[in-house]
Design a protein around this motif. Structure first.
Motif, PDB file in Angstrom:
ATOM      1  N   VAL A   1       0.831  -1.203   0.000  1.00  0.00           N
ATOM      2  CA  VAL A   1       0.000   0.000   0.000  1.00  0.00           C
ATOM      3  C   VAL A   1       0.873   1.264   0.000  1.00  0.00           C
ATOM      4  CG1 VAL A   1      -1.676   1.313   1.383  1.00  0.00           C
ATOM      5  CG2 VAL A   1      -1.966  -1.157   1.056  1.00  0.00           C
ATOM      6  N   HIS A   2       1.927   1.284   0.816  1.00  0.00           N
ATOM      7  CA  HIS A   2       2.835   2.444   0.825  1.00  0.00           C
ATOM      8  C   HIS A   2       3.452   2.658  -0.560  1.00  0.00           C
ATOM      9  CE1 HIS A   2       6.231   5.071   1.658  1.00  0.00           C
ATOM     10  NE2 HIS A   2       7.017   4.146   1.137  1.00  0.00           N
ATOM     11  N   SER A   3       3.889   1.571  -1.208  1.00  0.00           N
ATOM     12  CA  SER A   3       4.528   1.710  -2.531  1.00  0.00           C
ATOM     13  C   SER A   3       3.561   2.322  -3.535  1.00  0.00           C
ATOM     14  CB  SER A   3       4.992   0.348  -3.057  1.00  0.00           C
ATOM     15  OG  SER A   3       5.905  -0.203  -2.161  1.00  0.00           O
ATOM     16  N   PHE A   4       2.304   1.861  -3.492  1.00  0.00           N
ATOM     17  CA  PHE A   4       1.309   2.430  -4.407  1.00  0.00           C
ATOM     18  C   PHE A   4       1.117   3.922  -4.129  1.00  0.00           C
ATOM     19  CE2 PHE A   4      -3.017   4.023  -4.697  1.00  0.00           C
ATOM     20  CZ  PHE A   4      -3.183   4.003  -6.080  1.00  0.00           C
ATOM     21  N   ARG A   5       0.968   4.272  -2.844  1.00  0.00           N
ATOM     22  CA  ARG A   5       0.706   5.681  -2.503  1.00  0.00           C
ATOM     23  C   ARG A   5       1.889   6.571  -2.888  1.00  0.00           C
ATOM     24  NH1 ARG A   5      -2.131   4.591   3.408  1.00  0.00           N
ATOM     25  NH2 ARG A   5      -3.995   3.593   2.557  1.00  0.00           N
ATOM     26  N   LYS A   6       3.108   6.069  -2.644  1.00  0.00           N
ATOM     27  CA  LYS A   6       4.295   6.851  -3.004  1.00  0.00           C
ATOM     28  C   LYS A   6       4.332   7.075  -4.519  1.00  0.00           C
ATOM     29  CE  LYS A   6       9.252   7.089  -2.534  1.00  0.00           C
ATOM     30  NZ  LYS A   6      10.500   6.423  -2.165  1.00  0.00           N
ATOM     31  N   GLN A   7       4.041   6.012  -5.274  1.00  0.00           N
ATOM     32  CA  GLN A   7       4.039   6.121  -6.730  1.00  0.00           C
ATOM     33  C   GLN A   7       2.950   7.088  -7.194  1.00  0.00           C
ATOM     34  OE1 GLN A   7       6.508   4.551  -8.552  1.00  0.00           O
ATOM     35  NE2 GLN A   7       5.744   5.864 -10.210  1.00  0.00           N
ATOM     36  N   SER A   8       1.808   7.104  -6.505  1.00  0.00           N
ATOM     37  CA  SER A   8       0.737   8.063  -6.834  1.00  0.00           C
ATOM     38  C   SER A   8       1.250   9.488  -6.670  1.00  0.00           C
ATOM     39  CB  SER A   8      -0.473   7.874  -5.914  1.00  0.00           C
ATOM     40  OG  SER A   8      -1.018   6.604  -6.073  1.00  0.00           O
ATOM     41  N   GLY A   9       2.046   9.717  -5.607  1.00  0.00           N
ATOM     42  CA  GLY A   9       2.620  11.051  -5.392  1.00  0.00           C
ATOM     43  C   GLY A   9       3.578  11.437  -6.512  1.00  0.00           C
ATOM     44  N   ILE A  10       4.346  10.456  -6.980  1.00  0.00           N
ATOM     45  CA  ILE A  10       5.281  10.724  -8.090  1.00  0.00           C
ATOM     46  C   ILE A  10       4.498  11.092  -9.358  1.00  0.00           C
ATOM     47  CG2 ILE A  10       6.992   9.639  -9.619  1.00  0.00           C
ATOM     48  CD1 ILE A  10       7.859   7.959  -7.118  1.00  0.00           C
ATOM     49  N   GLU A  11       3.451  10.302  -9.643  1.00  0.00           N
ATOM     50  CA  GLU A  11       2.632  10.587 -10.837  1.00  0.00           C
ATOM     51  C   GLU A  11       1.959  11.951 -10.709  1.00  0.00           C
ATOM     52  OE1 GLU A  11       2.957   8.644 -13.306  1.00  0.00           O
ATOM     53  OE2 GLU A  11       3.935   7.007 -12.230  1.00  0.00           O
ATOM     54  N   LEU A  12       1.523  12.278  -9.500  1.00  0.00           N
ATOM     55  CA  LEU A  12       0.861  13.559  -9.252  1.00  0.00           C
ATOM     56  C   LEU A  12       1.822  14.711  -9.547  1.00  0.00           C
ATOM     57  CD1 LEU A  12      -1.761  14.837  -8.124  1.00  0.00           C
ATOM     58  CD2 LEU A  12      -0.824  14.538  -5.832  1.00  0.00           C
ATOM     59  N   TYR A  13       3.071  14.569  -9.118  1.00  0.00           N
ATOM     60  CA  TYR A  13       4.064  15.613  -9.414  1.00  0.00           C
ATOM     61  C   TYR A  13       4.208  15.777 -10.929  1.00  0.00           C
ATOM     62  CZ  TYR A  13       8.441  17.829 -10.468  1.00  0.00           C
ATOM     63  OH  TYR A  13       9.377  18.662 -11.030  1.00  0.00           O
ATOM     64  N   HIS A  14       4.336  14.659 -11.647  1.00  0.00           N
ATOM     65  CA  HIS A  14       4.544  14.764 -13.096  1.00  0.00           C
ATOM     66  C   HIS A  14       3.335  15.385 -13.794  1.00  0.00           C
ATOM     67  CE1 HIS A  14       8.407  12.964 -12.998  1.00  0.00           C
ATOM     68  NE2 HIS A  14       7.970  11.819 -12.478  1.00  0.00           N
TER      69      HIS A  14
END
Ligand code: SF4
Length: 460
Positions: A254-267
């Motif tokens: 779950v943490h990995s998914f949320r962190k990746q969501s933050g990365i996509e959000l930045y882009h």
């Protein structure tokens, strides 16, 4: 939900397992244990697990090796003791304790049919429907169970503690998570999330599959399916908000998914700023991803009072408003004079976002750019998350600019649906037949809602 099969410390293990799952609901808690005489004994009550079992020594009175436990999140059924689970049902020839997670979407039709045939319901929730359906059928336990499950539509995980053992059931779309663990000192556990395994010394074996019934016989895990019409559609909001970051759902952390969501959000929607802050606790992982991608400091600008429950799962708007005020506070020395990117995991009614923006402004932040690490929630959930009224949903009522003005942020952006899918794929590849439910973002519901979509007068 948490269950133990074949361990003499079943009650205590269930207590500690449930304690790890307290984030999933705070309205009630209960534990039922099957003892050596074939009796089922239960402790349950309203409130947190630690309120209901204030002294864990009391669990010594619940002897037995088979148990089921539940903490309640009231998405259906009235508040109050009657709907606190496990539900006990004692017939002349068999006994049940039922724990249930989800929302059955054809309840009204089933319930009225059963009542016409003489069934008497003790609670207003969905949990006991399964037992009434089983009692109408003849044959072996598993045959009755399978035939009854075929009549249910929607999302349902069931634990059934019966004279013959414990059975774990997952609906045909696997909407709510459910996993199996093995205890080092003997026996097995079933749990809503993997975060409940380590605390009791259990190791993860696998998830219960959609449409599967799992039980233990002669020390071995047994599996059978009540249907072959199955397709994975686990709830995306489990990843976004509900589950603990240390849980793996369908073997995706779950943490990995949320962190990746933050990365996509930045882009997708970066903005000039001085620092990133995440709304604790469920947005901290996404804030980490955004800050890493942006090369900005990831600061603790908001602090959470850990002794207040989650606002989203409070049952009334007044309680939610009060909950936000009690729950979060800014750290003025961190945010004063700063341009902030504030990461939140979702906006449901807008209560929390509006309050957070105001608090940060009062604390001296010069700009507040709200970034949401999931798409706008525009449709009600019919599967057990309490967003059943469309008119409650901010993104249903307002467009993006109107939402920004409502929460009084300097800018507001959401992660796109495509960005969410990218985050899912980058945190673990989506195999064939292994998808997610995104119905509250897309309106595309993964189950048949034709019989009866919404209950208690709630309409999409
Ligand atoms: S509609 Fe939304 S909250 Fe409900 S199960 Fe699907 S993704 Fe989860």
């Amino acid at each position: 939900m948490f269950a133990v099969i074949g361990n003499p410390n079943a009650a205590s293990l269930t207590y500690y397992g449930l304690h790890s799952l307290q984030h999933r609901g705070q309205e009630g808690a209960g534990i039922s244990v099957l003892n050596a005489n074939g009796d089922i004994n239960t402790i349950k009550g309203e409130g947190l697990l630690t309120d209901v079992v204030s002294d864990p020594a009391i669990l010594g009175k619940l002897s037995g090796s088979y148990s089921v436990g539940h903490i309640r999140y009231p998405s259906n059924g009235a508040k109050g003791y009657d709907n606190v689970q496990p539900l006990m049902m004692k017939m002349s020839d068999e006994k049940f304790a039922i724990a249930y997670n989800g929302n059955i979407t054809n309840t009204i039709a089933l319930r009225s049919e059963l009542e016409d045939q003489g069934s008497v319901f003790h609670a207003s929730g969905d949990a006991e429907i399964l037992v009434h359906l089983m009692r109408r059928k003849k044959g072996a336990f598993l045959d009755r169970l399978k035939a009854s499950l075929l009549e249910l539509e929607g999302a349902f995980n069931y634990f059934i503690l019966h004279d013959s053992g414990v059975y774990a059931v997952r609906d045909r779309k696997g909407i709510r998570p459910l996993c199996i663990g093995k205890l080092t000192d003997g026996g097995y556990v079933f749990a809503s999330e993997t975060c409940a395994l380590g605390i009791v010394g259990a190791t993860y074996i696998r998830d219960v599959m959609p449409g599967e019934i799992v039980y233990v016989e002669d020390g071995k895990i047994m599996s059978t399916f009540f249907t072959d019409d199955c397709l994975h559609a686990i709830c995306l909001m489990e990843y976004v908000y509900f589950a603990r970051p240390d849980s793996d759902l369908e073997e995706r952390n779950v943490h990995s998914f949320r962190k990746q969501s933050g990365i996509e959000l930045y882009h997708e929607s970066h903005v000039d700023a001085d620092m990133v802050i995440g709304v604790p606790d469920s947005s901290i992982s996404a804030a980490t991803g955004y800050a890493e991608a942006a090369g900005l400091p990831n600061e603790m600008g908001l602090i959470k009072n850990r002794y207040v429950g989650r606002t989203f799962i409070k049952p009334t708007q007044a309680l939610r408003e009060q909950g936000v005020r009690m729950k979060l506070a800014p750290i003025p020395s961190v945010v004063k004079g700063k341009r902030l990117v504030v990461i939140d995991d979702s906006i449901v009614r807008g209560t929390t976002s509006r309050r957070i923006v105001q608090m940060l402004r009062d604390a001296g932040a010069t700009e507040i750019h709200m970034r949401v690490s999931s798409p706008p929630i525009m449709y009600p959930c019919v599967y057990g998350v309490d967003t059943s009224h469309r008119e409650d949903l901010l993104a249903h009522q307002l467009d993006l600019e109107e939402m920004r003005r409502h929460i009084k942020a300097d800018s507001l952006e959401f992660l796109s649906r495509e960005g969410t899918v990218k985050a899912l794929q980058r945190s673990k590849s989506l195999g064939p037949n292994c998808g997610v439910c995104m119905a509250c973002f897309t309106g595309e519901y993964p189950t048949d809602l034709s019989a009866e979509s919404f209950k208690n007068g709630k309409q999409a």
